[in-house]
Design an enzyme around this catalytic site. Structure first.
Site, PDB file in Angstrom:
ATOM      1  N   HIS A 102       0.889  -1.165   0.000  1.00 56.96           N
ATOM      2  CA  HIS A 102       0.000   0.000   0.000  1.00 56.96           C
ATOM      3  C   HIS A 102       0.927   1.214   0.000  1.00 56.96           C
ATOM      4  O   HIS A 102       2.014   1.158   0.588  1.00 56.96           O
ATOM      5  CB  HIS A 102      -0.830   0.116   1.276  1.00 56.96           C
ATOM      6  CG  HIS A 102      -1.805  -0.990   1.525  1.00 56.96           C
ATOM      7  ND1 HIS A 102      -1.460  -2.152   2.163  1.00 56.96           N
ATOM      8  CD2 HIS A 102      -3.141  -1.081   1.271  1.00 56.96           C
ATOM      9  CE1 HIS A 102      -2.529  -2.925   2.282  1.00 56.96           C
ATOM     10  NE2 HIS A 102      -3.564  -2.297   1.744  1.00 56.96           N
ATOM     11  N   ASP A 105       2.262   1.871   3.404  1.00 58.55           N
ATOM     12  CA  ASP A 105       3.212   0.926   4.025  1.00 58.55           C
ATOM     13  C   ASP A 105       4.616   1.268   3.594  1.00 58.55           C
ATOM     14  O   ASP A 105       5.555   1.172   4.367  1.00 58.55           O
ATOM     15  CB  ASP A 105       3.048  -0.527   3.541  1.00 58.55           C
ATOM     16  CG  ASP A 105       1.661  -1.042   3.495  1.00 58.55           C
ATOM     17  OD1 ASP A 105       0.899  -0.695   4.390  1.00 58.55           O
ATOM     18  OD2 ASP A 105       1.360  -1.808   2.566  1.00 58.55           O
ATOM     19  N   GLU A 233     -10.784  -6.445  -5.022  1.00 59.96           N
ATOM     20  CA  GLU A 233     -10.692  -7.531  -4.037  1.00 59.96           C
ATOM     21  C   GLU A 233     -11.967  -7.590  -3.212  1.00 59.96           C
ATOM     22  O   GLU A 233     -12.227  -6.703  -2.386  1.00 59.96           O
ATOM     23  CB  GLU A 233      -9.476  -7.273  -3.139  1.00 59.96           C
ATOM     24  CG  GLU A 233      -9.266  -8.365  -2.118  1.00 59.96           C
ATOM     25  CD  GLU A 233      -8.014  -8.137  -1.276  1.00 59.96           C
ATOM     26  OE1 GLU A 233      -7.005  -7.634  -1.806  1.00 59.96           O
ATOM     27  OE2 GLU A 233      -8.062  -8.466  -0.092  1.00 59.96           O
ATOM     28  N   GLU A 269      -9.210 -13.316  -2.060  1.00 58.66           N
ATOM     29  CA  GLU A 269      -8.513 -13.672  -0.813  1.00 58.66           C
ATOM     30  C   GLU A 269      -9.266 -14.797  -0.115  1.00 58.66           C
ATOM     31  O   GLU A 269     -10.484 -14.709   0.090  1.00 58.66           O
ATOM     32  CB  GLU A 269      -8.398 -12.457   0.107  1.00 58.66           C
ATOM     33  CG  GLU A 269      -7.711 -12.849   1.402  1.00 58.66           C
ATOM     34  CD  GLU A 269      -7.500 -11.727   2.385  1.00 58.66           C
ATOM     35  OE1 GLU A 269      -7.070 -10.635   1.973  1.00 58.66           O
ATOM     36  OE2 GLU A 269      -7.763 -11.969   3.577  1.00 58.66           O
ATOM     37  N   HIS A 272     -11.305 -13.813   2.990  1.00 60.45           N
ATOM     38  CA  HIS A 272     -12.512 -13.046   2.681  1.00 60.45           C
ATOM     39  C   HIS A 272     -13.634 -13.974   2.198  1.00 60.45           C
ATOM     40  O   HIS A 272     -14.806 -13.716   2.437  1.00 60.45           O
ATOM     41  CB  HIS A 272     -12.215 -11.974   1.626  1.00 60.45           C
ATOM     42  CG  HIS A 272     -11.225 -10.960   2.109  1.00 60.45           C
ATOM     43  ND1 HIS A 272     -10.803  -9.908   1.333  1.00 60.45           N
ATOM     44  CD2 HIS A 272     -10.578 -10.832   3.294  1.00 60.45           C
ATOM     45  CE1 HIS A 272      -9.921  -9.174   2.015  1.00 60.45           C
ATOM     46  NE2 HIS A 272      -9.776  -9.725   3.204  1.00 60.45           N
ATOM     47  N   ASP A 297      -4.929 -13.604  -3.033  1.00 65.94           N
ATOM     48  CA  ASP A 297      -4.306 -13.297  -1.753  1.00 65.94           C
ATOM     49  C   ASP A 297      -4.312 -14.594  -0.959  1.00 65.94           C
ATOM     50  O   ASP A 297      -5.362 -15.045  -0.472  1.00 65.94           O
ATOM     51  CB  ASP A 297      -5.045 -12.168  -1.022  1.00 65.94           C
ATOM     52  CG  ASP A 297      -4.447 -10.804  -1.361  1.00 65.94           C
ATOM     53  OD1 ASP A 297      -3.569 -10.745  -2.256  1.00 65.94           O
ATOM     54  OD2 ASP A 297      -4.839  -9.803  -0.736  1.00 65.94           O
ATOM     55  N   ASP A 308     -11.172 -11.412  10.228  1.00 62.94           N
ATOM     56  CA  ASP A 308     -10.144 -11.593   9.202  1.00 62.94           C
ATOM     57  C   ASP A 308      -8.807 -11.869   9.887  1.00 62.94           C
ATOM     58  O   ASP A 308      -8.066 -10.943  10.200  1.00 62.94           O
ATOM     59  CB  ASP A 308     -10.098 -10.267   8.414  1.00 62.94           C
ATOM     60  CG  ASP A 308      -9.454 -10.391   7.072  1.00 62.94           C
ATOM     61  OD1 ASP A 308      -9.238 -11.522   6.611  1.00 62.94           O
ATOM     62  OD2 ASP A 308      -9.160  -9.338   6.472  1.00 62.94           O
ATOM     63  N   ASP A 310      -6.212 -13.493   8.738  1.00 64.33           N
ATOM     64  CA  ASP A 310      -5.057 -13.414   7.826  1.00 64.33           C
ATOM     65  C   ASP A 310      -3.927 -14.356   8.247  1.00 64.33           C
ATOM     66  O   ASP A 310      -2.785 -13.932   8.437  1.00 64.33           O
ATOM     67  CB  ASP A 310      -4.516 -11.977   7.754  1.00 64.33           C
ATOM     68  CG  ASP A 310      -5.388 -11.065   6.903  1.00 64.33           C
ATOM     69  OD1 ASP A 310      -6.194 -11.572   6.102  1.00 64.33           O
ATOM     70  OD2 ASP A 310      -5.256  -9.830   7.036  1.00 64.33           O
ATOM     71  N   ASP A 340      -0.954 -12.458   1.773  1.00 61.03           N
ATOM     72  CA  ASP A 340      -1.594 -11.445   2.609  1.00 61.03           C
ATOM     73  C   ASP A 340      -1.862 -12.111   3.965  1.00 61.03           C
ATOM     74  O   ASP A 340      -3.003 -12.401   4.328  1.00 61.03           O
ATOM     75  CB  ASP A 340      -2.885 -10.953   1.951  1.00 61.03           C
ATOM     76  CG  ASP A 340      -3.434  -9.731   2.663  1.00 61.03           C
ATOM     77  OD1 ASP A 340      -2.881  -9.362   3.713  1.00 61.03           O
ATOM     78  OD2 ASP A 340      -4.419  -9.142   2.180  1.00 61.03           O
TER      79      ASP A 340
HETATM   80  C1  XLS Z   1      -7.804  -6.362   4.036  1.00 61.91           C
HETATM   81  C2  XLS Z   1      -7.338  -6.577   2.678  1.00 61.91           C
HETATM   82  C3  XLS Z   1      -6.195  -5.678   2.235  1.00 61.91           C
HETATM   83  C4  XLS Z   1      -6.028  -5.717   0.738  1.00 61.91           C
HETATM   84  C5  XLS Z   1      -5.185  -4.619   0.207  1.00 61.91           C
HETATM   85  O1  XLS Z   1      -8.569  -7.125   4.577  1.00 61.91           O
HETATM   86  O2  XLS Z   1      -7.004  -7.931   2.559  1.00 61.91           O
HETATM   87  O3  XLS Z   1      -5.021  -6.014   2.883  1.00 61.91           O
HETATM   88  O4  XLS Z   1      -5.491  -6.932   0.299  1.00 61.91           O
HETATM   89  O5  XLS Z   1      -5.663  -3.382   0.549  1.00 61.91           O
HETATM   90 CA    CA Z   2      -6.123  -9.031   0.851  1.00 60.55          CA
HETATM   91 CA    CA Z   3      -7.679 -10.161   4.830  1.00 59.06          CA
END
Ligand code: XLS
Ligand code: CA
Ligand code: CA
Length: 440
Positions: A102, A105, A233, A269, A272, A297, A308, A310, A340
């Protein structure tokens, strides 16, 4: 020679094969091994996510930062420069080729749009040099249009046009940065593009605003000649109660109803998908069915937790099912597999970053090998083909090509009488998948 941020790993992680007991080696990911006509490296195009790998600090709702990363020294610009060095060292040590970021980041936000742009430009100048030196590339860039409090009520969907405009300015700079670095894709994740309550929300107005922002981006992309693929996404909720990009089906319908479908594909993702009440392979399948499977992702959620998380993907059943879809889709390039994913709060050593990525990479490599074998042996297809066999009949083909009439089909049904019932063979198929997984 820049300072080594990962001295615990002195050379590039190598493939040692399934018999190896070395946790700092690949057991399944053999980058140059050809599978289904492509090397593993070409299939995956694995990428490291900047935000989790270098910016996450283990913070959660119940406790502050818990990780001490060695690159977090000096002022904000110095930290950004250090993190950039850490990124190229880490990607190189994993033997990978891509990273994703991003705007916020990779470079700190300034007090004004101009100051933020200046910070971003200074860092991407350095990033471009590092890319040239190492051959490491940018899979995708994106704008963080959700962290700053100005975006509390959304960015493109904000009820205040001034916030919309601010977001548009930030988006423009992030697209420029991605283009400057030769990014192969650009991702739009609708961070706070959703609502908390319909009592204060004009749904139609907000979704039209989102479409307008995307249209401005498409026009700009064409104007500057940026060749990267635009990706949306999907995510159903979090941070808002309801996110407009709910899932693959919703996003595809949204793009079509706003005439944007030719300009976007989807970045799916895994976590998600779980949040939307779907499986990872469901989301991939829906996107692929419309020719919209753009990138992945690669992470995992926890079915016992409703948020989430991750996590790194380690479930080889899930990766196998995902790779079945990816192979049937003919791959996802110019997309790739972006991790991700973040380590758990308790895994605070930089060494844990290696274990986590190696585990995820191997889980997908193994999934690819199993999926390839299932496809080559027609292990599932022979049963599924049989299931749909009657759709090869002349009248069935006419129905699908929109050449049949309802009367014709009704007459056919009367002649044929009651159809014979056929088992779906779900349990048999599950045994076959298990047998192939265990045989690897
Ligand atoms: C958040 C998203 C984010 C996207 C990029 O839940 O996964 O990280 O991948 O903005
Ligand atoms: Ca993501
Ligand atoms: Ca995520």
């Amino acid at each position: 020679m820049a300072k080594a941020y990962f001295p615990e790993v002195s050379k590039t992680i190598a493939y040692e094969g399934p018999q190896s007991k070395n946790p700092l080696a690949y057991k399944w990911y053999n980058p140059d091994q050809v599978v289904a006509g492509k090397t593993m490296k070409e299939h995956f195009r694995f990428a490291i996510a900047y935000w989790h790998t270098y910016k996450a600090n283990g913070t959660d709702m119940f406790g502050p930062a818990a990780w001490n990363r060695p690159w977090n020294t000096g002022n904000a610009i110095k930290i950004a420069q250090n993190a950039l060095d850490a990124n190229f060292e880490f990607v190189q040590k994993l033997g990978l080729e891509y990273y994703c970021f991003h705007d916020r980041d990779i470079a700190p936000e300034g007090n004004t749009i101009a100051e933020s742009r200046k910070n971003l430009q200074a860092i991407i100048e350095l990033a471009r040099k590092k890319q040239d030196e190492t051959g490491i590339k940018l899979l995708w860039g994106t704008a963080n249009l959700f962290s700053n409090p100005r975006y509390t009520h959304g960015a493109g969907t904000n009820p205040d046009f001034n916030v919309f405009a601010y977001a548009a300015a930030q988006l423009k700079d992030a697209i420029d940065a991605t283009a400057y670095l030769g990014g192969e894709n650009y991702v739009f994740w609708g961070g706070r593009e959703g609502y908390e309550t319909l009592l204060n929300t004009r749904y139609k107005q907000e979704t039209s605003q989102l479409a307008a922002l995307l249209r401005l981006a498409v026009e700009y992309k064409k104007k500057i000649g940026f060749k990267g693929q635009f990706l949306i996404e999907p995510k159903p909720k979090e941070p808002t109660k309801h996110q407009y990009d709910f899932d693959s089906a919703t996003v595809i319908a949204f793009l079509k109803s706003h005439g944007l479908d030719k300009d976007f594909k989807l970045n799916i993702e895994a976590n998600h998908a779980t949040l939307a009440g779907h499986t990872f392979e469901h989301e991939l399948t829906v996107a692929a069915a419309d020719g919209k499977l753009g990138s992945i992702d690669a992470n995992a959620g926890d079915v016992l937790l409703g948020w989430d998380t991750d996590q790194f993907p380690v479930d080889i059943y899930s990766t196998t099912k995902a790779m079945l879809v990816v192979l049937e889709n003919g791959g996802i390039a110019p997309g790739g597999f972006n991790f991700d994913a973040k380590c758990r709060r308790g895994s605070f050593d930089t060494l844990d970053l290696f274990y986590a990525h190696i585990g995820g990479i191997d889980a997908f490599a193994r999934g690819l090998l199993v999926a390839d074998k299932l496809i080559k042996d027609k292990a599932l297809a022979s049963i599924v083909d049989e299931r749909y066999a009657t759709w090869k009949d002349d009248l069935a083909k006419k129905v699908l090509s929109k050449k049949a009439t309802l009367e014709e089909v009704a007459e056919y049904a009367e002649e044929k009488g009651e159809p014979a019932r056929k088992s779906g063979r779900q349990e048999l198929l599950e045994i076959i998948v298990n047998d192939y997984l265990l045989a690897q």
